[in-house]
Design a protein around this motif. Structure first.
Motif, PDB file in Angstrom:
ATOM      1  N   VAL A 214       0.849  -1.202   0.000  1.00  0.00           N
ATOM      2  CA  VAL A 214       0.000   0.000   0.000  1.00  0.00           C
ATOM      3  C   VAL A 214       0.883   1.250   0.000  1.00  0.00           C
ATOM      4  O   VAL A 214       1.860   1.355   0.750  1.00  0.00           O
ATOM      5  CB  VAL A 214      -0.925   0.005   1.230  1.00  0.00           C
ATOM      6  CG1 VAL A 214      -1.738   1.300   1.275  1.00  0.00           C
ATOM      7  CG2 VAL A 214      -1.853  -1.200   1.197  1.00  0.00           C
ATOM      8  N   HIS A 215       0.543   2.185  -0.866  1.00  0.00           N
ATOM      9  CA  HIS A 215       1.260   3.463  -0.927  1.00  0.00           C
ATOM     10  C   HIS A 215       0.503   4.451  -0.041  1.00  0.00           C
ATOM     11  O   HIS A 215      -0.482   5.072  -0.457  1.00  0.00           O
ATOM     12  CB  HIS A 215       1.312   3.960  -2.376  1.00  0.00           C
ATOM     13  CG  HIS A 215       2.349   5.016  -2.622  1.00  0.00           C
ATOM     14  ND1 HIS A 215       2.354   6.230  -1.959  1.00  0.00           N
ATOM     15  CD2 HIS A 215       3.433   5.047  -3.448  1.00  0.00           C
ATOM     16  CE1 HIS A 215       3.373   6.951  -2.383  1.00  0.00           C
ATOM     17  NE2 HIS A 215       4.047   6.259  -3.296  1.00  0.00           N
ATOM     18  N   TRP A 216       0.988   4.590   1.222  1.00  0.00           N
ATOM     19  CA  TRP A 216       0.240   5.344   2.211  1.00  0.00           C
ATOM     20  C   TRP A 216       0.152   6.829   1.889  1.00  0.00           C
ATOM     21  O   TRP A 216      -0.899   7.456   2.092  1.00  0.00           O
ATOM     22  CB  TRP A 216       0.847   5.124   3.593  1.00  0.00           C
ATOM     23  CG  TRP A 216       0.763   3.679   4.028  1.00  0.00           C
ATOM     24  CD1 TRP A 216       1.765   2.783   4.098  1.00  0.00           C
ATOM     25  CD2 TRP A 216      -0.419   3.002   4.434  1.00  0.00           C
ATOM     26  NE1 TRP A 216       1.311   1.555   4.525  1.00  0.00           N
ATOM     27  CE2 TRP A 216      -0.051   1.668   4.741  1.00  0.00           C
ATOM     28  CE3 TRP A 216      -1.777   3.373   4.575  1.00  0.00           C
ATOM     29  CZ2 TRP A 216      -0.972   0.714   5.170  1.00  0.00           C
ATOM     30  CZ3 TRP A 216      -2.683   2.430   5.019  1.00  0.00           C
ATOM     31  CH2 TRP A 216      -2.298   1.115   5.309  1.00  0.00           C
ATOM     32  N   ALA A 220      -3.392   8.805   1.303  1.00  0.00           N
ATOM     33  CA  ALA A 220      -3.835   9.983   2.046  1.00  0.00           C
ATOM     34  C   ALA A 220      -4.151  11.137   1.112  1.00  0.00           C
ATOM     35  O   ALA A 220      -5.117  11.895   1.325  1.00  0.00           O
ATOM     36  CB  ALA A 220      -2.771  10.392   3.069  1.00  0.00           C
ATOM     37  N   ARG A 221      -3.377  11.298   0.056  1.00  0.00           N
ATOM     38  CA  ARG A 221      -3.589  12.417  -0.864  1.00  0.00           C
ATOM     39  C   ARG A 221      -4.838  12.231  -1.707  1.00  0.00           C
ATOM     40  O   ARG A 221      -5.585  13.178  -1.974  1.00  0.00           O
ATOM     41  CB  ARG A 221      -2.349  12.597  -1.744  1.00  0.00           C
ATOM     42  CG  ARG A 221      -2.429  13.811  -2.652  1.00  0.00           C
ATOM     43  CD  ARG A 221      -1.124  14.043  -3.406  1.00  0.00           C
ATOM     44  NE  ARG A 221      -0.803  12.964  -4.322  1.00  0.00           N
ATOM     45  CZ  ARG A 221       0.142  12.063  -4.138  1.00  0.00           C
ATOM     46  NH1 ARG A 221       0.866  12.088  -3.015  1.00  0.00           N
ATOM     47  NH2 ARG A 221       0.375  11.126  -5.040  1.00  0.00           N
ATOM     48  N   LEU A 222      -5.087  10.978  -2.179  1.00  0.00           N
ATOM     49  CA  LEU A 222      -6.214  10.710  -3.072  1.00  0.00           C
ATOM     50  C   LEU A 222      -7.505  10.426  -2.309  1.00  0.00           C
ATOM     51  O   LEU A 222      -8.601  10.517  -2.867  1.00  0.00           O
ATOM     52  CB  LEU A 222      -5.891   9.527  -3.977  1.00  0.00           C
ATOM     53  CG  LEU A 222      -4.719   9.721  -4.945  1.00  0.00           C
ATOM     54  CD1 LEU A 222      -4.403   8.425  -5.679  1.00  0.00           C
ATOM     55  CD2 LEU A 222      -5.041  10.831  -5.955  1.00  0.00           C
TER      56      LEU A 222
END
Length: 410
Positions: A214-216, A220-222
């Motif tokens: 997961v690209h945390w 959070a940004r998207l």
């Protein structure tokens, strides 16, 4: 002093001494002929140039290749009788005339006679019929210069090596029966192995993705969960391996079934072409001689523009009999093929001796498929499927001598 020169001198002196003009004239003519013969012997080959010009260094079975034979006399001395004996492989076929016999094993002679004036060049056009795959070797060339009576005055031999590579034809690969997709068209049951070093962006999170993927920050940004996406470590790769041995028994007996061997060669070239056209990096392997001291022929998978040409040249040189046991070649592949590659095995005999090796290759991550040709193809497919390997029937239709399509029946 040559006998003819001494005889002419004696006749001239005797004719002059006894006042016999006829004898004197004959003596002078003998002296003249002896002098010319001596001149042809000493200078006949001087500045006499012969060359052979091939229209192409490569051809496909069925093509015609232009062959120009050029000879040039670069001196004032005319040459009334010149003969060239240009040696070539005895299976060379000329459209205009057959080859003459040679005293050298495996060679024939392109035999030509010439008559050259001073500073004259003559070109003769011949046409080579590419009747069979293989490598046609040229050279050496023997030059003979004769006198006015056709008696050999001087002989020389030139190396002048050259060769013509005759490649096998390649035809479309057509699946029949059961609508089986052509090689290279079907999707692999295994995904390509991704390399974490090749980050390629993000994608929506899918159930089963590990948390470390997961690209945390992007999540959070998207405002929605996304996972890292990586490029594959390798592209699709395949290897076409030909079992050159077509007759049961020891490989060193060097017996073979010509119909099966030539069908295998045509099918191999056609399959490589089909795979490359689909964007698959494809290589070639065979346990046969290809004009070098290496017992095993191997060309690593690649997708470059010159790969098909390299495979075609290797197939042109491939011997019709085995150079080593086929299992020896298969045993060397795990160290050469990447995990996830596809191995297409083309065989014309019953494959039981090496089925265990193919099974080990499959367990190691290599996808294996047998394409079976010849009278035992039905039995070969049955044996391969009996151990869990993919196998199809192969046939060059209507015949390998006039191929139109490679049929794969699954």
């Amino acid at each position: 002093m040559p006998v003819s020169l001494g005889l002419g001198l004696a006749m001239s002196l005797l004719g002059a001494a006894v006042g016999a003009p006829g004898l004197l004239l004959i003596g002078i003519l003998v002296l003249l002929l002896a002098g010319l013969t001596n001149l042809w012997s000493q200078r006949g080959l001087h500045r006499l140039v012969y060359r052979r010009e091939l229209g192409s260094s490569r051809a496909v079975v069925g093509d015609e290749v232009k062959l120009d034979l050029v000879i040039r006399n670069e001196k004032l001395l005319p040459l009334p009788f010149v003969r060239t004996e240009d040696h070539a492989s005895d299976d060379l076929v000329l459209r205009e005339r057959p080859l003459a016999r040679s005293d050298r094993p495996g060679l024939g002679i392109i035999d030509e006679g010439w008559s050259l004036a001073w500073f004259q060049q003559v070109v003769r056009h011949r046409h080579i019929v590419a009747a069979r795959r293989g490598v046609v070797q040229f050279g050496p060339v023997r030059l003979r210069v004769a006198d006015l009576f056709g008696r050999s005055a001087v002989t020389s031999e030139l190396a002048l090596p050259d060769r013509l590579i005759v490649r096998p034809p390649s035809v479309p690969v057509q699946p029949t029966g059961g609508h089986r997709p052509a090689p290279g068209d079907r999707a692999s049951p295994r995904g390509l192995v991704e390399d974490p070093a090749f980050f390629a962006g993000v994608r929506p999170f899918q159930p089963g993705d590990p948390l470390r993927r997961v690209h945390w920050r992007a999540t959070a940004r998207l405002g929605r969960p996304v996972s890292r996406r990586f490029d594959p470590a390798v592209s699709r790769q395949a290897l076409v391996a030909v079992d050159v041995q077509t007759v049961e028994g020891p490989h060193w007996v060097m017996t073979y079934d010509e119909d099966v061997v030539e069908s295998l060669v045509i099918a191999a070239g056609s399959l490589v072409r089909a795979l490359l056209a689909e964007g698959t990096a494809c290589g070639f392997a065979a346990a046969g001689w290809t004009g070098s001291i290496q017992r095993l022929a191997y060309l690593a998978p690649a997708a470059g523009p010159g790969q098909l040409s390299l495979v075609a040249d290797m197939l042109a040189r491939l011997s019709p009999f085995a150079s080593a046991p086929f299992p020896l070649l298969l045993a060397s592949l795990p160290a050469r093929l990447p995990r996830g590659a596809t191995l297409h095995v083309l065989t014309g005999r019953e494959p039981s001796p090496y089925l265990p090796i193919l099974r080990r290759l499959e367990r190691g991550g290599t996808r294996v498929e047998l394409v079976c040709f010849g009278p035992q193809s039905g039995l070969a497919v049955q044996r391969a499927r009996g151990v869990g390997l993919g196998a199809v029937l192969g046939r060059v239709a209507p015949d390998w001598r006039a191929p139109g399509v490679v049929e794969l029946t699954g």
